[in-house]
Design a protein around this motif. Structure first.
Motif, PDB file in Angstrom:
ATOM      1  N   GLY A  11       0.787  -1.231   0.000  1.00 47.02           N
ATOM      2  CA  GLY A  11       0.000   0.000   0.000  1.00 47.02           C
ATOM      3  C   GLY A  11       0.813   1.271   0.000  1.00 47.02           C
ATOM      4  O   GLY A  11       0.274   2.356  -0.268  1.00 47.02           O
ATOM      5  N   TYR A  14       0.692   3.799  -2.848  1.00 48.83           N
ATOM      6  CA  TYR A  14      -0.621   4.357  -3.169  1.00 48.83           C
ATOM      7  C   TYR A  14      -1.178   5.272  -2.084  1.00 48.83           C
ATOM      8  O   TYR A  14      -2.271   5.822  -2.252  1.00 48.83           O
ATOM      9  CB  TYR A  14      -1.604   3.217  -3.445  1.00 48.83           C
ATOM     10  CG  TYR A  14      -1.156   2.340  -4.589  1.00 48.83           C
ATOM     11  CD1 TYR A  14      -1.267   2.778  -5.903  1.00 48.83           C
ATOM     12  CD2 TYR A  14      -0.582   1.092  -4.353  1.00 48.83           C
ATOM     13  CE1 TYR A  14      -0.833   1.995  -6.961  1.00 48.83           C
ATOM     14  CE2 TYR A  14      -0.146   0.297  -5.399  1.00 48.83           C
ATOM     15  CZ  TYR A  14      -0.269   0.758  -6.700  1.00 48.83           C
ATOM     16  OH  TYR A  14       0.173  -0.024  -7.744  1.00 48.83           O
ATOM     17  N   GLU A  15      -0.446   5.459  -0.986  1.00 47.60           N
ATOM     18  CA  GLU A  15      -0.972   6.269   0.110  1.00 47.60           C
ATOM     19  C   GLU A  15      -1.342   7.672  -0.363  1.00 47.60           C
ATOM     20  O   GLU A  15      -2.391   8.210   0.014  1.00 47.60           O
ATOM     21  CB  GLU A  15       0.047   6.354   1.252  1.00 47.60           C
ATOM     22  CG  GLU A  15      -0.456   7.176   2.431  1.00 47.60           C
ATOM     23  CD  GLU A  15       0.530   7.241   3.576  1.00 47.60           C
ATOM     24  OE1 GLU A  15       0.121   7.695   4.657  1.00 47.60           O
ATOM     25  OE2 GLU A  15       1.700   6.848   3.394  1.00 47.60           O
ATOM     26  N   ASN A  18      -3.765   7.539  -4.613  1.00 45.02           N
ATOM     27  CA  ASN A  18      -4.883   6.605  -4.509  1.00 45.02           C
ATOM     28  C   ASN A  18      -5.365   6.124  -5.874  1.00 45.02           C
ATOM     29  O   ASN A  18      -5.400   6.882  -6.850  1.00 45.02           O
ATOM     30  CB  ASN A  18      -6.057   7.271  -3.793  1.00 45.02           C
ATOM     31  CG  ASN A  18      -5.927   7.294  -2.282  1.00 45.02           C
ATOM     32  OD1 ASN A  18      -6.814   7.799  -1.606  1.00 45.02           O
ATOM     33  ND2 ASN A  18      -4.857   6.757  -1.720  1.00 45.02           N
ATOM     34  N   LYS A  20      -8.567   3.410  -7.497  1.00 43.58           N
ATOM     35  CA  LYS A  20      -9.865   2.843  -7.126  1.00 43.58           C
ATOM     36  C   LYS A  20     -10.142   1.567  -7.911  1.00 43.58           C
ATOM     37  O   LYS A  20     -11.272   1.294  -8.311  1.00 43.58           O
ATOM     38  CB  LYS A  20     -10.970   3.877  -7.378  1.00 43.58           C
ATOM     39  CG  LYS A  20     -10.871   5.127  -6.502  1.00 43.58           C
ATOM     40  CD  LYS A  20     -11.356   4.872  -5.086  1.00 43.58           C
ATOM     41  CE  LYS A  20     -11.394   6.149  -4.266  1.00 43.58           C
ATOM     42  NZ  LYS A  20     -12.019   5.945  -2.944  1.00 43.58           N
ATOM     43  N   ARG A 171     -15.915   1.969  -1.738  1.00 47.57           N
ATOM     44  CA  ARG A 171     -14.906   2.501  -2.655  1.00 47.57           C
ATOM     45  C   ARG A 171     -15.245   3.859  -3.285  1.00 47.57           C
ATOM     46  O   ARG A 171     -14.392   4.772  -3.265  1.00 47.57           O
ATOM     47  CB  ARG A 171     -14.609   1.471  -3.750  1.00 47.57           C
ATOM     48  CG  ARG A 171     -13.462   1.859  -4.666  1.00 47.57           C
ATOM     49  CD  ARG A 171     -13.243   0.824  -5.748  1.00 47.57           C
ATOM     50  NE  ARG A 171     -12.850  -0.470  -5.206  1.00 47.57           N
ATOM     51  CZ  ARG A 171     -13.593  -1.573  -5.276  1.00 47.57           C
ATOM     52  NH1 ARG A 171     -14.791  -1.539  -5.863  1.00 47.57           N
ATOM     53  NH2 ARG A 171     -13.156  -2.707  -4.764  1.00 47.57           N
ATOM     54  N   VAL A 205      -6.262  -1.572  -0.863  1.00 52.26           N
ATOM     55  CA  VAL A 205      -5.664  -0.542  -1.710  1.00 52.26           C
ATOM     56  C   VAL A 205      -6.729   0.094  -2.602  1.00 52.26           C
ATOM     57  O   VAL A 205      -6.720   1.307  -2.840  1.00 52.26           O
ATOM     58  CB  VAL A 205      -4.517  -1.131  -2.553  1.00 52.26           C
ATOM     59  CG1 VAL A 205      -4.018  -0.115  -3.584  1.00 52.26           C
ATOM     60  CG2 VAL A 205      -3.363  -1.570  -1.647  1.00 52.26           C
ATOM     61  N   SER A 206      -7.681  -0.709  -3.048  1.00 57.15           N
ATOM     62  CA  SER A 206      -8.652  -0.227  -4.036  1.00 57.15           C
ATOM     63  C   SER A 206      -9.650   0.779  -3.491  1.00 57.15           C
ATOM     64  O   SER A 206     -10.287   1.497  -4.264  1.00 57.15           O
ATOM     65  CB  SER A 206      -9.424  -1.411  -4.639  1.00 57.15           C
ATOM     66  OG  SER A 206     -10.448  -1.875  -3.773  1.00 57.15           O
ATOM     67  N   GLY A 208      -8.825   3.293  -1.649  1.00 54.79           N
ATOM     68  CA  GLY A 208      -8.158   4.582  -1.515  1.00 54.79           C
ATOM     69  C   GLY A 208      -7.943   4.937  -0.054  1.00 54.79           C
ATOM     70  O   GLY A 208      -7.902   4.082   0.823  1.00 54.79           O
ATOM     71  N   SER A 211      -3.774   4.327   2.308  1.00 53.51           N
ATOM     72  CA  SER A 211      -3.674   2.992   1.709  1.00 53.51           C
ATOM     73  C   SER A 211      -2.740   2.046   2.443  1.00 53.51           C
ATOM     74  O   SER A 211      -3.058   0.859   2.607  1.00 53.51           O
ATOM     75  CB  SER A 211      -3.227   3.109   0.248  1.00 53.51           C
ATOM     76  OG  SER A 211      -4.194   3.770  -0.526  1.00 53.51           O
ATOM     77  N   ASP A 212      -1.571   2.523   2.861  1.00 56.39           N
ATOM     78  CA  ASP A 212      -0.647   1.598   3.516  1.00 56.39           C
ATOM     79  C   ASP A 212      -1.190   1.131   4.860  1.00 56.39           C
ATOM     80  O   ASP A 212      -1.078  -0.052   5.216  1.00 56.39           O
ATOM     81  CB  ASP A 212       0.748   2.209   3.656  1.00 56.39           C
ATOM     82  CG  ASP A 212       0.783   3.493   4.465  1.00 56.39           C
ATOM     83  OD1 ASP A 212      -0.254   4.191   4.544  1.00 56.39           O
ATOM     84  OD2 ASP A 212       1.860   3.818   5.006  1.00 56.39           O
ATOM     85  N   ALA A 215      -4.264  -1.192   4.317  1.00 54.69           N
ATOM     86  CA  ALA A 215      -3.790  -2.496   3.842  1.00 54.69           C
ATOM     87  C   ALA A 215      -3.043  -3.251   4.935  1.00 54.69           C
ATOM     88  O   ALA A 215      -3.087  -4.487   4.986  1.00 54.69           O
ATOM     89  CB  ALA A 215      -2.908  -2.315   2.611  1.00 54.69           C
TER      90      ALA A 215
END
Length: 257
Positions: A11, A14-15, A18, A20, A171, A205-206, A208, A211-212, A215
Motif C-alpha cells: 500500500g 498508493y498512500e 490513490n 480505485k 470505494r 488498496v482499491s 483509496g 492505503s498503507d 492495507a
C-alpha cells in the motif's frame, strides 16, 4: 504480523497516489517500501515477545528508522520526547501496529489486554483504543477458526462498528482519513469480504484513503484467516533488514498455533 507488513509495503506507493481499482500491477510497485507502519509493528512485537516496555521499544525502533517517514505529527513529537506521554490520539496508527497482540494472546481477553497495553501509551482516546482492540480481536478470532460472519458479528457486538457495507459500496466515496473510526471498520470489511490474502490487500488498496495503513490492518487479519502465499511472504521479507527479521522470527516461534 507479516500480513500487516505485506499490506504496508504494497500500500505504500498508493498512500498519496490513490487508485480505485483492484487489478493494479504489479502487486509490489517498484517504488514500494516499508514505512512507519512496519517499524511500529515490529516495535510492538519486540515489546510483547521480550516483555519490554512498549514506550522504550517504539522510541528505539522509531528513532532508528526515522528516515522511513510517514510519521504523524504528534507521534513524531512523542518519539523525540524524553518523557513521552499519551496524547489522546484517535488515529488508526494503533490498529496498524497491534497485530502481535492478536497472535500472542492466549485467549480473546488476553489479546485485548495486550492490545490495550501497547496502545494506551499513545492512543488513549476511546476510538484509538477501540480500533486497536477490534483489530487484535479479529486476528485472534480468525486464528481460532471463526469464519468471517462469526468475526463480523463478534466485532459488531463488542465494538459497535458498522460492518455491513461491502468493499464496492465503500470505494466510490471513500477519502483519505487517519481517523480510526473512519478507517478501521473499512479495513476490517476488506479482510472479511476477501477470498484469499491477496484479495484482502487488493480490496484495501482499491478503496483509496490511507492505503498503507488500511492495507496493513486488512493484511494482519487476512494473514490470520488465510495465511500468506509463499511468493508474497518472500517478497515482503526481502524488504526487511536483519534486525526486523529477528523480531519476527521470535514472534512466530512464540505465537500460539
Amino acid at each position: 504480523m507479516l500480513g500487516a507488513i505485506c499490506g504496508d509495503i504494497i500500500g505504500s506507493w498508493y498512500e498519496f497516489r490513490n487508485i480505485k481499482v483492484k487489478d493494479f500491477q504489479p502487486l509490489f510497485h517498484k517504488g514500494a517500501k516499508f514505512t512507519d507502519d512496519t517499524v511500529c509493528t515490529v516495535a510492538v512485537a519486540d515489546a510483547l515477545v521480550h516483555d519490554l516496555d512498549p514506550v522504550v521499544t517504539l522510541q528505539r525502533w522509531g528513532r532508528e528508522y526515522w528516515s522511513n517517514g510517514g510519521w504523524g505529527q504528534r507521534f513524531n513529537l512523542w518519539l523525540a520526547d524524553d518523557n513521552p506521554q499519551p496524547y489522546n490520539s484517535w488515529g488508526n496508527g494503533a490498529a496498524m501496529r497491534v497485530s502481535a497482540a492478536g497472535l500472542l494472546g492466549t485467549s480473546l481477553d488476553d489479546a485485548l489486554d495486550l492490545a490495550h497495553r501497547v496502545t494506551v501509551i499513545t492512543h488513549d482516546h476511546p476510538e484509538g483504543l477501540k480500533g486497536a482492540q477490534a483489530t487484535a480481536a479479529a486476528i485472534w478470532l480468525a486464528r481460532n477458526r471463526k469464519n468471517s460472519e462469526e468475526i463480523r458479528q463478534a466485532l459488531v457486538e463488542r465494538f459497535g462498528y458498522r460492518l455491513d457495507m461491502t468493499v464496492d459500496e465503500i470505494r466510490p466515496g471513500y477519502k483519505f482519513t487517519e481517523s480510526s473510526k473512519d478507517s478501521v471498520p473499512q479495513a476490517l470489511v476488506c479482510a472479511l469480504e476477501a477470498t484469499d490474502f491477496e484479495d484482502a490487500v487488493r480490496n484495501a488498496v482499491s478503496i483509496g484513503g490511507d492505503s498503507d495503513t488500511i492495507a496493513a490492518i486488512a493484511g494482519s487479519v487476512a494473514e490470520a484467516r488465510f495465511g500468506i502465499p509463499d511468493d508474497i511472504a518472500a517478497k515482503a521479507w526481502s524488504f526487511l533488514p536483519v534486525d526486523m527479521r529477528s523480531v519476527m522470527t521470535a514472534l512466530y516461534e512464540q505465537a500460539q498455533p
